[in-house]
Each structure stands twice: as C-alpha cells, then as structure tokens.
Motif scaffolding. Structure first.
Motif, PDB file in Angstrom:
ATOM      1  N   LEU A 123       0.824  -1.212   0.000  1.00 60.23           N
ATOM      2  CA  LEU A 123       0.000   0.000   0.000  1.00 60.23           C
ATOM      3  C   LEU A 123       0.857   1.261   0.000  1.00 60.23           C
ATOM      4  O   LEU A 123       0.409   2.327  -0.404  1.00 60.23           O
ATOM      5  CB  LEU A 123      -0.923  -0.003   1.215  1.00 60.23           C
ATOM      6  CG  LEU A 123      -2.073   1.003   1.228  1.00 60.23           C
ATOM      7  CD1 LEU A 123      -3.022   0.744   0.072  1.00 60.23           C
ATOM      8  CD2 LEU A 123      -2.821   0.958   2.550  1.00 60.23           C
ATOM      9  N   PRO A 331      -4.357   6.873  -1.135  1.00 57.52           N
ATOM     10  CA  PRO A 331      -4.988   5.591  -0.768  1.00 57.52           C
ATOM     11  C   PRO A 331      -5.501   5.574   0.664  1.00 57.52           C
ATOM     12  O   PRO A 331      -6.562   4.998   0.933  1.00 57.52           O
ATOM     13  CB  PRO A 331      -3.859   4.577  -0.977  1.00 57.52           C
ATOM     14  CG  PRO A 331      -2.961   5.200  -1.972  1.00 57.52           C
ATOM     15  CD  PRO A 331      -3.017   6.671  -1.699  1.00 57.52           C
ATOM     16  N   VAL A 335     -10.143   5.951   2.698  1.00 54.74           N
ATOM     17  CA  VAL A 335     -10.820   5.153   3.722  1.00 54.74           C
ATOM     18  C   VAL A 335     -12.059   5.863   4.235  1.00 54.74           C
ATOM     19  O   VAL A 335     -12.994   5.223   4.726  1.00 54.74           O
ATOM     20  CB  VAL A 335      -9.833   4.840   4.873  1.00 54.74           C
ATOM     21  CG1 VAL A 335     -10.503   4.050   5.983  1.00 54.74           C
ATOM     22  CG2 VAL A 335      -8.647   4.061   4.329  1.00 54.74           C
ATOM     23  N   VAL A 344     -14.737  -3.706   2.364  1.00 54.45           N
ATOM     24  CA  VAL A 344     -13.526  -4.318   2.917  1.00 54.45           C
ATOM     25  C   VAL A 344     -13.751  -5.774   3.332  1.00 54.45           C
ATOM     26  O   VAL A 344     -12.903  -6.640   3.051  1.00 54.45           O
ATOM     27  CB  VAL A 344     -12.979  -3.469   4.083  1.00 54.45           C
ATOM     28  CG1 VAL A 344     -11.982  -4.266   4.928  1.00 54.45           C
ATOM     29  CG2 VAL A 344     -12.296  -2.225   3.536  1.00 54.45           C
ATOM     30  N   ILE A 473      -6.165  -0.570  -3.066  1.00 54.90           N
ATOM     31  CA  ILE A 473      -6.778  -0.899  -1.771  1.00 54.90           C
ATOM     32  C   ILE A 473      -7.419  -2.280  -1.828  1.00 54.90           C
ATOM     33  O   ILE A 473      -7.271  -3.088  -0.888  1.00 54.90           O
ATOM     34  CB  ILE A 473      -7.815   0.180  -1.403  1.00 54.90           C
ATOM     35  CG1 ILE A 473      -7.121   1.518  -1.160  1.00 54.90           C
ATOM     36  CG2 ILE A 473      -8.622  -0.221  -0.185  1.00 54.90           C
ATOM     37  CD1 ILE A 473      -8.068   2.689  -1.031  1.00 54.90           C
ATOM     38  N   TRP A 476      -4.690  -4.958  -1.950  1.00 61.12           N
ATOM     39  CA  TRP A 476      -3.915  -4.971  -0.710  1.00 61.12           C
ATOM     40  C   TRP A 476      -4.669  -5.728   0.378  1.00 61.12           C
ATOM     41  O   TRP A 476      -4.073  -6.518   1.110  1.00 61.12           O
ATOM     42  CB  TRP A 476      -3.618  -3.542  -0.260  1.00 61.12           C
ATOM     43  CG  TRP A 476      -2.818  -3.501   1.001  1.00 61.12           C
ATOM     44  CD1 TRP A 476      -1.479  -3.725   1.133  1.00 61.12           C
ATOM     45  CD2 TRP A 476      -3.307  -3.219   2.320  1.00 61.12           C
ATOM     46  NE1 TRP A 476      -1.098  -3.602   2.451  1.00 61.12           N
ATOM     47  CE2 TRP A 476      -2.198  -3.296   3.198  1.00 61.12           C
ATOM     48  CE3 TRP A 476      -4.559  -2.918   2.837  1.00 61.12           C
ATOM     49  CZ2 TRP A 476      -2.324  -3.073   4.575  1.00 61.12           C
ATOM     50  CZ3 TRP A 476      -4.690  -2.699   4.196  1.00 61.12           C
ATOM     51  CH2 TRP A 476      -3.578  -2.778   5.052  1.00 61.12           C
ATOM     52  N   TRP A 477      -5.964  -5.507   0.493  1.00 60.41           N
ATOM     53  CA  TRP A 477      -6.740  -6.264   1.470  1.00 60.41           C
ATOM     54  C   TRP A 477      -6.747  -7.746   1.131  1.00 60.41           C
ATOM     55  O   TRP A 477      -6.734  -8.612   2.025  1.00 60.41           O
ATOM     56  CB  TRP A 477      -8.168  -5.726   1.549  1.00 60.41           C
ATOM     57  CG  TRP A 477      -8.307  -4.526   2.430  1.00 60.41           C
ATOM     58  CD1 TRP A 477      -8.585  -3.250   2.059  1.00 60.41           C
ATOM     59  CD2 TRP A 477      -8.166  -4.489   3.862  1.00 60.41           C
ATOM     60  NE1 TRP A 477      -8.619  -2.416   3.151  1.00 60.41           N
ATOM     61  CE2 TRP A 477      -8.375  -3.150   4.269  1.00 60.41           C
ATOM     62  CE3 TRP A 477      -7.889  -5.456   4.827  1.00 60.41           C
ATOM     63  CZ2 TRP A 477      -8.312  -2.773   5.605  1.00 60.41           C
ATOM     64  CZ3 TRP A 477      -7.827  -5.074   6.160  1.00 60.41           C
ATOM     65  CH2 TRP A 477      -8.030  -3.748   6.535  1.00 60.41           C
TER      66      TRP A 477
END
Length: 604
Positions: A123, A331, A335, A344, A473, A476-477
């Motif tokens: 990230l 990034p 959120v 998410v 994002i 990355w999760w």
C-alpha cells in the motif's frame, strides 16, 4: 457485367472521356497540380470516420485479449512451477540425493514467507510505482519479475530463490492493481469510441453520463477472468505430463493418514515423507523449466507488444503532476468513503476463498483422501468451473447489480456448510466425484466473486484519477487476507471453515448495507484530487479547453474551486486559459506593449 468503379479514383488516371474530363480539363500526367494532390472528389468523411473508430474499437479489444492472455500465461507458469517445486522439495530422498544438507525445507519456508509477507507493505509504494511507470509499463515490469522468479529455479540456492520470492511478493499488488485499472480504462475507451457521434448543442463532444461504460466493463471483466481462471488448469500441465509419472500411489503416500476433511488438522498431517518412486533426471527438469521460462517470456512479449497505452501521454503527465506526496497519501484518505469501508469484508473474503480452494479443498479434502496423483485433476475441475462461470457475470447486463455477487456468496455459503460436516475417508475413491463437483462449484462462486467485485469498483469509481488507488486498496486487502491464511495454516479445518463462514456472512451483509445507502442517495465522502501542477508548460497547456479534464474536474465534484478573476481592467494580453500564468512569450509581449505605449489599454 460492368465492374463497379472504385470508391476513390486514383489521381492521374484516364477519365471516362479519354484524356479530358467533362469540364475540358486534361487528365493524366498533364493534369493541373490541384487535380493531382487535391481531395478526392468522392471522399466520404462520415465513412472514413466510421472506419477510423472501428479500428480504434478493434484495438481496444486486442488490448483486453492480450492483457487477459498475458495474465493467464504468467500465473499458469508461476503456479505450475511453485507446485512442482514444493512437491519435489517435500520428498526426503530428493532433498538428500540432490542437495544434501543445504536445508531445502528452510529455504522453501523463507520463500513462501517472502511471497506472502512482502505484499503487506504494497500500500505504501503501489500507487507511486503505477503513476511513475504508467499502467501498461507497470504490468510489463511485474510480469518480468514473475519471469525472474521462474529463471532462478535453474540454480536453486538460498541467494537465488529467497530474493526472487521477495521481489515477486513486491510485484503482486502492483500487477493486479494496474491490471484492474487497465481493464477499466479499456471499457471507458471502448464506450468513447462507440459513441463518438454524441454531441451537445454547440457541436462539442458530450461527456458520457456516469455509469455509461458499465456494460462494456462487465463484458471485459468477464473476458479477463475467464482467461485468468484457466491459469489454474495450465499450471497442472507439468504435473500431468511430467511429475505424475514419478509419484507413488495413494496406498503409499496416505498410509499413515487417519483423518481428512473437517476432522483434519493443519495441512496433510501424517502424509508420507517420500512421494517419488524414482527421482526425475536433471536434464528432464531443465527441459520443463525451460518450457516454463519460454512461456513466461511469451507473456512478457504479449504485454509489451500487443497491449496499448491506458492513457494518452498528456493524461499520464496530469496523473503524475498532482505531487508524489499526494499520490502516497490518497490511498489512505479514501478510507473515509463509506463504500470502500463496506466492501472491505468482501475484499478480505476474496483472499480467503481463493487460498482455501488451493489448500483446503485441494489438499485437506482432495489429496488427503484420493492421493497426490489426483491433485492436478481437482484443480483442473476448479479452473474449468471458474472459467465457465466467469461468463455468467454477463447476466449482470440484465439482472440487478447485486445479484451476481450475492449469488457467488450464496454458492460458497452452501458449500461451506456441506464441507463443515463432511469428513471423507482416506484411500477410498468412491466419493471422488463429490470432490470434483465441490471443486467446480467453488470455482463458480470464486468467478462470480472476482468478476462482480472488479466490475463494481470500476462502476463506483470511474474517475481516472482514482482507479489506481481503489484497485490498490482492493488487492492490498486481498494480500492481507492471504497472509492471514498463511499464518493460520496449522489450524484445525473446522476453525478455518468457521472463519470463512463468519467472514462471508459479514461481507454479504455489509455489501447489501452499502447498496441500501446508495439507493437512499447517501453521498460518499471522497478526498479531493489536487489539480496538476505542471513544471513545464508545453503546447497542450496553452489551450483553454482541457480535453483531458475528468468528470470530477469538470463538474467540481471533488471540492476544487476555481479562483474568480479580479474585477477591473487587466493590462497586457488576456491569458489563454483560466487560472494560468502567462508564459514567457506572453510576458515578453506584454512588456513590449507597455514600453511602446501604443497597443496597451488606456489608463482610466
């Protein structure tokens, strides 16, 4: 029957009346210059425009197919090599005869750690790399790193395998983020080239309405994931045509295995330490690795030669010119958008389910009960089911948007309940058909999940300034979820299924809650994208109309406000664009006018 005259007659050719046309002007070599180099008399501008945009649309389709084939070959080579390498290194006899006391299990554990742990930091650098290299070149660089990992297996040592695994782990999230961004941009370009005639009242090209590219995005994502899921089948070709000839049967490898499925603990507890009847010759291994290296190189060439640019050069400049500090921070600032926060859990589940297919179903239920020699066929069933079901995502063209994503979650929910209460008996082949059906159905749910999520993100975030951040994002999760599965690989199967079940239910509820908020018209809070700050002023920035301006900039939806020009007369020439300082030439021109005192505005 007379031949039809050509659409565009060649200049200098004899006319129907010999050397002179109907106006008495000589034709042929003695014709006037205007007749030779002028416009064709039968030139059809609309037809030429239609042909031009048809070539553009075919180019976009070529880009999508090349990116899909490149991703399929890249992951087919990577997964096939990794699977073959781990099986060979697991065998005690192979390790002792080939490598002695070099400690291959320790090298393999550190290699897997490098692949799974390194993406946690992605990230921090992924958006910067994508903006610096560009979307297409980031894809090419990442595919090249995968090819580097393949090449290091020619000489299996700690200083070759571990560093290449760390480099591959660093490239995973940038590859997927740039690929998702690339497919979304291709859908937007295809929509632009398909609706090139849409104009507003002044004859200028209209900005497409929000979400108008969604049908094309759905089709392109279905094509991409249909190709990509075939990589699991391609990865089994070395196993089927090479390694299976050296494996013991299930009576030897599963001799000490007592429990499988929901009653198992860890990964293949009790599995025999020797799985190879005879050791493969080094020459044969080099041939297999050379074929895999050639395929990886072909994937690089596909991305390099057949994938066009995702943005125009001026757009690339604009994307970089918002400032590297802003690119690093954006990034994290996204959120605050409630849509991402609600998605998410689905991002996390997306990482859980793909690894559970490879380790839980394939190993904990499959290999544990029917032997290692049938592992390849289980994964082929998963691959074919996922590839075929990716095309089911096209049902989203007619069904409401949540249906494919919720349907995939429903298939996985049903299978998870069934697997929670099923413990296949080791060394019994009567239930093997159930394993193939379960693997294929899990692939159906995986395909609907991946296609639905990528399409949803491309629809919700269609501004070109945000797409790389959003896909970063998302993946990355996914990487965080895969890292969590790696840490919990020794847990009992029931604990893994419980975590999978809870995450799936939470993801579905959270997603439906997000859709409910969108229907109520709750406005998301998006961070403002700074305007590009250009250090070099080229020809393109002297124009008043910014053709690369996004919907966000044009509608001022990101909160950016133009400064109002000061009231009163202004000395010197008017600037060519709003909010822009005059260039050096204009400043010099203004200074000359003031010195002459003739052409400047009169003082009040």
């Amino acid at each position: 029957m007379e031949a039809e005259p050509p659409l565009y007659p060649m200049a200098g050719a004899a006319g129907p009346q010999g050397d002179e046309d109907r106006l008495g002007v000589p034709d042929g070599p003695e014709a006037p210059l205007d007749e030779l180099v002028g416009a064709y008399p039968n030139y059809n501008e609309e037809e030429e425009e239609r042909r031009y945009y048809r070539r553009k649309r075919l180019g976009v389709l070529k880009n999508v197919l090349a990116a899909s084939a490149g991703g399929m070959l890249t992951y087919g080579v990577y997964l096939g090599l990794l699977q073959m390498q781990l099986i060979l290194h697991y065998d005690e006899t192979y390790r002792e005869v080939k490598y002695g006391n070099m400690g291959l299990p320790d090298i393999d554990s550190k290699m897997l750690m490098g692949i799974n742990v390194t993406p946690i930091a992605a990230l921090l650098y992924t958006p910067v790399l994508i903006r610096f290299f560009g979307t297409k070149w980031m894809m090419f660089l990442a595919v090249g790193i995968y090819a580097l990992f393949v090449s290091t297996n020619y000489w299996e040592r700690y200083y070759t395998l571990v560093p290449s695994a760390v480099a591959l782990g660093m490239a995973i999230v940038p590859l997927w983020a740039s690929t998702g961004n690339y497919i979304t941009r291709m859908a937007q370009k295809y929509h632009e080239y398909s609706h090139y005639k849409e104009q507003d009242g002044q004859g200028l090209k209209q900005r497409p309405p929000r979400g108008s590219h969604a049908p094309y995005l759905l089709v392109f994502q279905a094509i991409f994931y249909s190709f990509f899921h075939l990589s699991f089948a391609c990865a089994q070709l070395p196993m089927i045509y090479f390694l299976n000839h050296y494996l013991y049967d299930l009576n030897h490898t599963l001799y000490n295995v007592q429990s499988c499925g929901t009653n198992s603990h860890g990964i293949l507890s009790g599995f025999n330490k020797t799985v190879l009847r005879t050791l493969p010759r080094s020459g044969n291994l080099i041939v297999v690795e050379s074929v895999l290296m050639a395929v990886a190189f072909l994937a690089m060439l596909l991305v390099l030669g057949l994938c066009g640019a995702a943005y125009r050069p001026t757009e690339e400049i604009d994307l970089r010119s918002v400032g590297w500090g802003n690119i690093f921070q954006l990034p994290f600032k996204h959120v605050r958008d409630y849509r991402l926060r609600h998605l998410v859990p689905f991002f996390i589940y997306s990482g859980f389910e793909v690894l559970f297919a490879c380790t839980g179903i394939a190993l904990g239920y499959g290999v544990c009960s029917v032997g290692l020699e049938r592992l390849a066929y289980l994964l082929v069933a998963y691959s074919l089911g996922a590839s075929a079901a990716s095309l089911l995502g096209l049902l989203g063209l007619w069904l409401p948007r949540p249906v494919p994503l919720v349907a995939g979650a429903g298939v996985h929910l049903l299978l998870t309940f069934v697997l929670f209460f099923w413990a296949p008996v080791p060394r019994v082949l009567q239930h093997s058909w159930i394993l193939y059906v379960a693997a294929a159905l899990w692939g159906v749910g995986s395909a609907l999940n991946k296609t639905g999520l990528s399409t949803l993100l491309g629809i919700l975030y269609e501004d070109k300034e945000r797409q790389d951040f959003i896909f970063t994002i998302y993946h990355w999760w996914q990487a965080v979820a895969i890292f969590t599965v790696y840490l919990g690989s020794s847990l009992p199967m029931k604990a893994k299924l419980a975590v999978l079940l809870v995450t799936l239910v939470a993801a579905a509820v959270s997603y439906l809650r997000m859709e409910q908020k969108l229907r109520r018209g709750v406005a998301p809070r998006q961070p403002r994208i700074p305007r590009p700050q250009h250090k070099v002023r080229g020809y393109r920035y002297l124009e008043e109309d910014n053709s690369d301006e996004s919907d966000t900039e044009g509608e001022h939806g990101d909160g950016a406000e133009e400064e109002a020009p000061p009231a009163g007369p202004r000395s010197g020439p008017e600037p060519a664009g709003l909010g822009r300082r005059p260039c050096l030439y204009e400043q010099a021109q203004g200074g000359d006018e003031q010195a002459q005192g003739g052409d400047g505005p009169e003082e009040q």
